[in-house]
Design an enzyme around this catalytic site. Structure first.
Site, mmCIF file in Angstrom:
data_model
loop_
_atom_site.group_PDB
_atom_site.id
_atom_site.type_symbol
_atom_site.label_atom_id
_atom_site.label_comp_id
_atom_site.label_asym_id
_atom_site.label_seq_id
_atom_site.Cartn_x
_atom_site.Cartn_y
_atom_site.Cartn_z
ATOM 1 N N TRP A 124 0.870 -1.180 0.000
ATOM 2 C CA TRP A 124 0.000 0.000 0.000
ATOM 3 C C TRP A 124 0.905 1.228 0.000
ATOM 4 C CZ3 TRP A 124 -2.076 2.824 4.741
ATOM 5 C CH2 TRP A 124 -3.037 3.771 4.365
ATOM 6 N N ASP A 205 -1.987 -5.961 9.057
ATOM 7 C CA ASP A 205 -2.842 -4.845 8.654
ATOM 8 C C ASP A 205 -4.159 -5.435 8.149
ATOM 9 O OD1 ASP A 205 -4.021 -2.571 7.670
ATOM 10 O OD2 ASP A 205 -2.445 -2.081 6.232
ATOM 11 N N ALA A 207 -7.861 -4.496 6.973
ATOM 12 C CA ALA A 207 -8.687 -3.354 6.566
ATOM 13 C C ALA A 207 -9.937 -3.745 5.779
ATOM 14 C CB ALA A 207 -7.853 -2.385 5.729
ATOM 15 N N LYS A 240 -14.060 0.215 5.520
ATOM 16 C CA LYS A 240 -14.648 -0.489 4.380
ATOM 17 C C LYS A 240 -15.741 -1.446 4.831
ATOM 18 C CE LYS A 240 -10.608 1.086 2.797
ATOM 19 N NZ LYS A 240 -9.622 1.792 3.641
#
Length: 386
Positions: A124, A205, A207, A240
């Site tokens: 990312w 991570d 998400a 999200k």
């Protein structure tokens, strides 16, 4: 002093957003911004979120601070959602979005003596900036062959030799941004063994829980890793999964030995205090209301299932296309919102200038932002430049 500041280069994604907005063409296609869009091209508010907000409006009696740790019920529910029963043994703190959680985790690593963080590449684009801002050194770790659209585990594990004991590595739990390429359960086991052998701290991570294969399926690999490593840091974003991007809802969890947990919590509290002092409440309160109410939770799960089905359907349609030598069929095997196409900068520019199709300069596309009606034109444009 201030007048001597030199301007910084614009963020690559924000640059694309600006170019898209200024393009007068009515048939332009935005595949750059990382938000889910429905069949009409909108990013709607989930029904469960609206209902939770109504409950908060009717029942909330104060706007005072929620405390240094944040909303503890939110943290408990999010921890259970992500990690199941093992979450009871993790230290946790609410953060300002997933990005804020990543920064908290990097600062904690630095306080613990880390000097560098490995970033499986491509990563990312904001990961290196966050690592550098925490005064750690980001180290690229080869991870994915874009031309062949496959994970290279041998190269990734070999790159661990660049780290020392106590350094970290950021691993995306599911629905990889920008690749859509997720580790298998067996690969997560390999990673755990390699990290333990070198004393590297896993920094997970998370998400996009629920956007890949399902709520539990999307974290099965990360759970396997967390069961096998003695220490770990996990940054979570709920932007999200609940469609509440602007509310900046995040959390940081830390796995540590019981004797170290009080010290971990005190360090996190000190880092947060010097950064934003107290966390925001509204978004976390929404998530708490949804997850703690049986009907709202069921409504949320139903809508999340629909979003996931929409993304998978788009992936299947793209995978069925034939675009010269591009391995489009592998897009169906990837997960979540993003994939990165084997296109160079000149091809990306031609798509933008000649066809009004906007993606990042690295050729990352937001699959979840592609309307079904636009797929044929997108495929024809790819054929014209590939």
């Amino acid at each position: 002093m201030i007048e001597s500041l030199a301007p910084k280069a614009p963020d690559p994604l924000l640059k694309i957003i600006k170019m898209y907005r200024e393009d007068p063409r009515t048939d332009k296609i935005d595949l750059g911004v990382g938000v889910y869009k429905d069949g009409e091209g909108n990013t709607p508010v989930m029904r469960a979120v609206k209902d939770a907000e109504a409950l908060l409006l009717a029942g909330q009696k104060t706007k005072t601070y929620v405390g240094q740790q944040g909303d503890v019920d939110f943290l408990k529910l999010v921890g259970q959602l992500a990690f199941g029963a093992m979450s009871r043994e993790f230290v946790s703190i609410q953060a300002v979005g997933g990005t804020g959680a990543l920064r908290l985790g990097c600062d904690l690593l630095r306080e613990a003596g880390a000097k560098r963080v490995l970033l499986p590449a491509p990563c990312w684009p904001n990961h290196p900036s966050i690592v550098r801002a925490a005064r750690l050194e980001p180290i690229d770790a080869p991870f994915f062959n874009i031309t062949e659209q496959r994970i290279d585990m041998d190269a990734l594990i070999a790159s661990f030799a660049q780290a020392e004991r106590g350094d970290g590595v950021i691993l995306q739990a599911c629905c990889h941004n920008p690749l859509g390429a997720d580790f298998s359960l067996e690969q997560w086991t390999q990673l755990a063994a390699a990290l333990n052998a070198r004393g590297i701290i896993a920094f997970v991570d998370l998400a996009y829980q629920g956007f890949g294969d399902g709520i539990d399926e999307d974290v099965a690999g990360a759970r396997r890793l967390l069961e096998q490593v003695p220490e770990a840091i996990i940054a979570i974003s709920e932007a999200k999964s609940f469609g509440i991007y602007r509310e900046r809802v995040g959390a940081l969890f830390v796995k540590a030995a019981e004797k170290s947990r009080a010290a971990v919590m005190s360090n996190l509290a000190a880092i947060a205090r010097a950064n934003y002092s107290m966390p925001p409440d509204h978004g976390a309160a929404i998530v708490r209301e949804v997850l703690s109410d049986e009907k709202l939770r069921a409504s949320w799960r139903e809508e999340l299932d629909q979003i996931r089905s929409h993304i998978k359907r788009t992936r299947r349609q793209l995978a069925a296309a034939r675009v010269n030598s591009m391995p489009m069929h592998l897009i169906a095997d990837q997960k979540g919102m993003f994939s990165t196409l084997p296109l160079d900068g000149a091809q990306v520019t031609r798509l933008r200038e000649q066809h009004g199709i906007y993606m990042t300069d690295s050729a990352r596309i937001n699959v979840a932002g592609l309307r079904e009606a636009d797929i044929p034109r997108f495929v024809e444009a790819l054929k014209a430049v590939a």
